[in-house]
Every structure is written in C-alpha cells, then in structure tokens.
Design an enzyme around this catalytic site. Structure first.
Site, PDB file in Angstrom:
ATOM      1  N   THR A   5      11.107 -56.569 -35.680  1.00  0.00           N
ATOM      2  CA  THR A   5      10.806 -55.439 -35.943  1.00  0.00           C
ATOM      3  C   THR A   5       9.071 -54.936 -35.940  1.00  0.00           C
ATOM      4  OG1 THR A   5      10.863 -55.632 -38.347  1.00  0.00           O
ATOM      5  CG2 THR A   5      12.808 -55.051 -37.036  1.00  0.00           C
ATOM      6  N   GLY A  14       5.813 -53.897 -34.858  1.00  0.00           N
ATOM      7  CA  GLY A  14       5.318 -53.089 -33.828  1.00  0.00           C
ATOM      8  C   GLY A  14       6.261 -52.355 -33.090  1.00  0.00           C
ATOM      9  N   THR A  15       7.439 -51.966 -33.697  1.00  0.00           N
ATOM     10  CA  THR A  15       8.415 -51.171 -33.046  1.00  0.00           C
ATOM     11  C   THR A  15       7.751 -49.804 -32.865  1.00  0.00           C
ATOM     12  OG1 THR A  15       9.525 -50.748 -35.189  1.00  0.00           O
ATOM     13  CG2 THR A  15      10.497 -52.520 -33.683  1.00  0.00           C
ATOM     14  N   GLY A  16       7.270 -49.283 -33.815  1.00  0.00           N
ATOM     15  CA  GLY A  16       6.559 -47.662 -33.927  1.00  0.00           C
ATOM     16  C   GLY A  16       5.497 -47.586 -32.559  1.00  0.00           C
ATOM     17  N   CYS A  17       4.645 -48.654 -32.685  1.00  0.00           N
ATOM     18  CA  CYS A  17       3.644 -48.782 -31.753  1.00  0.00           C
ATOM     19  C   CYS A  17       4.231 -48.986 -30.205  1.00  0.00           C
ATOM     20  CB  CYS A  17       2.498 -49.981 -31.790  1.00  0.00           C
ATOM     21  SG  CYS A  17       1.797 -50.176 -33.482  1.00  0.00           S
ATOM     22  N   LYS A  59      12.220 -40.528 -36.214  1.00  0.00           N
ATOM     23  CA  LYS A  59      12.812 -41.950 -36.155  1.00  0.00           C
ATOM     24  C   LYS A  59      13.665 -41.898 -37.120  1.00  0.00           C
ATOM     25  CE  LYS A  59       8.651 -43.657 -35.582  1.00  0.00           C
ATOM     26  NZ  LYS A  59       7.655 -44.407 -35.398  1.00  0.00           N
TER      27      LYS A  59
END
Length: 296
Positions: A239, A241-244, A209
């Site tokens: 932003t 919690g974007t990865g989860c 990412k």
C-alpha cells in the site's frame, strides 16, 4: 506524445512521490516531467527525514519546465510549506492567466528563466491535487501556511482533488472553522455530504477515497453528480504510495483525453492491478508494482 508534470516530493525507496508518479506516467505511455519539492528519507517502514527544497529552486524547476514543454496535465502532491506552496501557486496562476496578461509577469519571479515566455493556458490543462497533509506513518507533511495556500489558491485552480477520509474530515471541519474535528465520516451518506461540502467550497471535483473505511474500498467522485466506484478490499500490504499512484494515474488518463469519471475508473483499475501482483519488497507497507501492465 502526451506530457504530464508532477510537482511532489522524492521517495528514495521508489514507492511513493515523484518516483511513483513517473513510473505511473510511463505505464500510461505518457512523457513524465517533475518538479521536486522535498528530499525525504523514507522506506516501507516510514519517513525518517523530510528535507524541503528552497522555494526559489522549486520556482526555477517549474519555470524551466513550463517555458519549454507544455504539460497536458499536472499532478500536485507534497508541497511541504507555505513558501513552496506560494511559489507554485503564483507561477501556475500566471500560467493559467488570461492572454490579456503579459507573459513578462512570470519573469518577475527571482528565478525566472531569462528571455523566456510562457503562453496562457486558461482552463485547458487539468490539474489533479493529492492533498498531502500527513504521511501514512503520521508525520506532518504540510505546515499551516501551506495548508492555507493549498486550500485558498491551488484548490480553486484544480480539476480534481483526491482526499482520503481523514483528509476529508480535516478539510470539511476547516471549512466550518470547527477544528479539532467534531464529527467523522463513517458511512456512504457521510462521504456524499462531505464531498458536496468540499465541491461547493473549493469549486472543483472531489474524489473522496474510501480506503480508510471498514468493509469495501469504495471511492466517491463528486463533480455535481455522484459517481461511485465500488471495489472489494484487496488483502495485501502493498500500500506504500497508493495515493500518489492513483492521482498521477488520473492525471495521465486525463491528458490522454479520458473524461473525469473514465479517468478515475482507469486509475482505480491500474492501482488495483499494481497492488494485486504480489510484489514482495521491504519490511513494512510494501510498494506497488507500477509495471504490472507493461508487456515484456
């Protein structure tokens, strides 16, 4: 109805972790199930407490799900420590073992469900791993034993791992036993090289990412072939919690039958939509609007 399982920590503020995963799965029309690895005290400003669940309780949760409802995809996020990571790895290794292995091996776990049996699902269910090593606020979220189990046992089972640039730097330098890091990922060529290194070493596809890079938010999928997902950077503070959310969206899309590149594209579009709707909550990095695509 397709089903997806998330193995991750709880975020009491609802923006990340289990809560973000289940909202995302619902938005995709997927039945979501969860195994909770940690109870965190956090909000949009950061993590103040991280209370890991006993590994036996994590095992019991995972056995309860797998012995009853077979997931069509699995997402793994925060594990917390080596004991939890080992518990998850051992049960999933049995779950994905060849059918020649007796399902009774699963019942050897101390908290196995009595009289339950779990069939083999070798190479049939996608696993997406978001390698949660450090929170956005800089708090360490996985100990050394946990990192070892994650990289040596869980990554080889994965369909896809989704490290960001700092995590990719850490993992690549760990492969070469070159910590602390002697190099950095600073451009597109570096991203390709890093993804290729991780792909060859871990034996799974890599979504590197690019959100931590300067300029556009371009992500790189490497599955033996380079796939770029180009995108302009969204100017917002939503932003948390974007990865989860991205990893659970990919898992949801995979269990609906999309190819890996199509699943990544779908998930990236979903996250961009969730960031762009202007949800204004909290005093820090705000959460996404996970329901943006659900009609009223």
């Amino acid at each position: 109805m397709k089903t997806a399982l998330t193995i991750a920590g709880s975020d009491c503020s609802g923006g990340a972790g289990i809560q973000a995963d289940l909202k995302t799965m619902t938005a995709y029309g997927v039945y979501g199930m969860s195994v909770i690895t940690a109870l965190t005290a956090q909000n949009t400003l950061g993590v103040t407490q991280n209370n890991l669940i006993n590994a036996d309780v994590v095992s019991a949760q995972l056995m309860s799900v797998l012995s009853d409802i077979t997931p069509n995809a699995i997402k793994i996020g925060m594990l917390g420590n080596g004991q939890i990571a080992t518990a998850v790895a051992e049960i999933l290794q049995d779950f994905f073992s060849p059918s020649t292995q007796s399902p009774s091996s699963l019942q050897a776990h101390e908290n196995a469900i009595p009289n339950s049996s779990i069939p083999s699902h070798a190479n049939t269910i996608p696993i997406v791993i978001d390698p949660v090593l450090v929170s956005t606020s800089g708090k360490t979220l996985l100990d050394e034993d946990g990192i070892r189990v994650l990289t040596e046992q869980l990554f080889p089972m994965a369909t896809l791992i989704t490290p960001n640039i700092p995590e990719s730097e850490y993992l690549c330098n760990r492969i070469f036993n070159a910590l602390p890091k002697p190099c950095a990922i600073t451009n597109a060529d570096d991203m390709i090289k890093a993804a290729q290194i991780m792909y060859r070493h871990y034996g799974c596809a890599i979504l590197l990412k690019g959100g931590h890079a300067t300029g556009n938010a371009d992500d790189l999928l490497y599955d033996g072939t380079v796939h770029w997902f180009r995108a302009s950077r969204i100017n917002c503070t939503n932003t948390h919690g974007t990865g989860c959310t991205l990893s659970s969206a990919i898992a949801s899309a995979l269990c609906l039958g999309k190819t890996l590149p199509d699943a990544v594209y779908s998930a990236k579009e979903y996250v961009r939509g969730a960031m762009s709707t202007g949800l204004d909550l909290g005093h820090g990095n705000g959460p996404l609007n996970h329901c943006w695509n659900i009609s009223k």
